[in-house]
Design an enzyme around this catalytic site. Sequence first.
Site, PDB file in Angstrom:
ATOM      1  N   HIS A 214       0.880  -1.161   0.000  1.00 11.26           N
ATOM      2  CA  HIS A 214       0.000   0.000   0.000  1.00 11.26           C
ATOM      3  C   HIS A 214       0.922   1.216   0.000  1.00 11.26           C
ATOM      4  O   HIS A 214       1.217   1.794   1.040  1.00 11.26           O
ATOM      5  CB  HIS A 214      -0.925  -0.010   1.206  1.00 11.26           C
TER       6      HIS A 214
ATOM      7  N   ASP B 172       1.543   4.858  -1.305  1.00 14.79           N
ATOM      8  CA  ASP B 172       0.903   6.026  -1.902  1.00 14.79           C
ATOM      9  C   ASP B 172       1.782   6.649  -2.981  1.00 14.79           C
ATOM     10  O   ASP B 172       2.955   6.947  -2.747  1.00 14.79           O
ATOM     11  CB  ASP B 172       0.621   7.081  -0.830  1.00 14.79           C
TER      12      ASP B 172
ATOM     13  N   ASP C 199      -7.847   1.887   0.428  1.00 13.82           N
ATOM     14  CA  ASP C 199      -7.727   3.051   1.299  1.00 13.82           C
ATOM     15  C   ASP C 199      -8.353   4.340   0.799  1.00 13.82           C
ATOM     16  O   ASP C 199      -8.198   5.364   1.427  1.00 13.82           O
ATOM     17  CB  ASP C 199      -6.252   3.308   1.613  1.00 13.82           C
TER      18      ASP C 199
END
Length: 246
Positions: free
Chosen positions: A60, A62, A184
């Site tokens: 995950h 970003d 997310d």
Amino acid sequence: MLAICYGSQAGDRWWVAYMTLLFFCLVFSLPTGRNSICGYRSCPATNPSMLNVHLVPHTHDDVGWLKTVDQYYYGDRNNIQHAGVQYILDSVIDQLQKDPARRFIYVETAFFYRWWRQQSQSTQRIVAQLVNEGRLEFINGGWCMSDEATTHYSAVIDQMTLGLRFLNDTFGECGRPRVAWHIDPFGHAREHASIFAQMGYDGFFFGRLDYQDKARRMKTKEMEMLWRASESLTPPLADLFTGTNL
């Protein structure tokens, strides 16, 4: 214009690929080449008389949030957030080679593309073999996880095309993601699920839903569902198996 690449990293768990419990194996669909075993048949053997739980480490990362993309990739400005994506990929490839039972799924093509171009031919061959064996899987496959709140559908399609084209050109059928993955974004759009269904994904997993909806779904055991993502398209064109992450 590309869709906004979005998603915050919860708490301090910036330094490790998140672990999630999945009740089936997330892998590719079809084998390619004589020595390739990617696809659903590359899942570890299960025992039909038991509840089989698969631990699948995943990323995950970003593509820009608290830091720039460069700062995330190289691990700069760690006083803001301690994150260096290139080291995740370095360590993952090293560890996958040490145990054939290990699996890893990677999400953000933007970071993988940059890392891939910096690797030697020998490392690229090792990675390609891991992909062909179904041990390194790409999911979602877009340049990033799109923001679902304010982006136009054409921008979503553009950024997905950019990432998927690279994976296809580099790894062929074994690089094709079969699972859409939005763990997310703050809120989820029906149109996104419709786009994923029409792109041929087998499933969609997302995180963050209203706490009241989550409580009701957990009580009624409806955390998994068949999402009918369009009122105008004839089923099952926009129907998509969907699961919510805890």
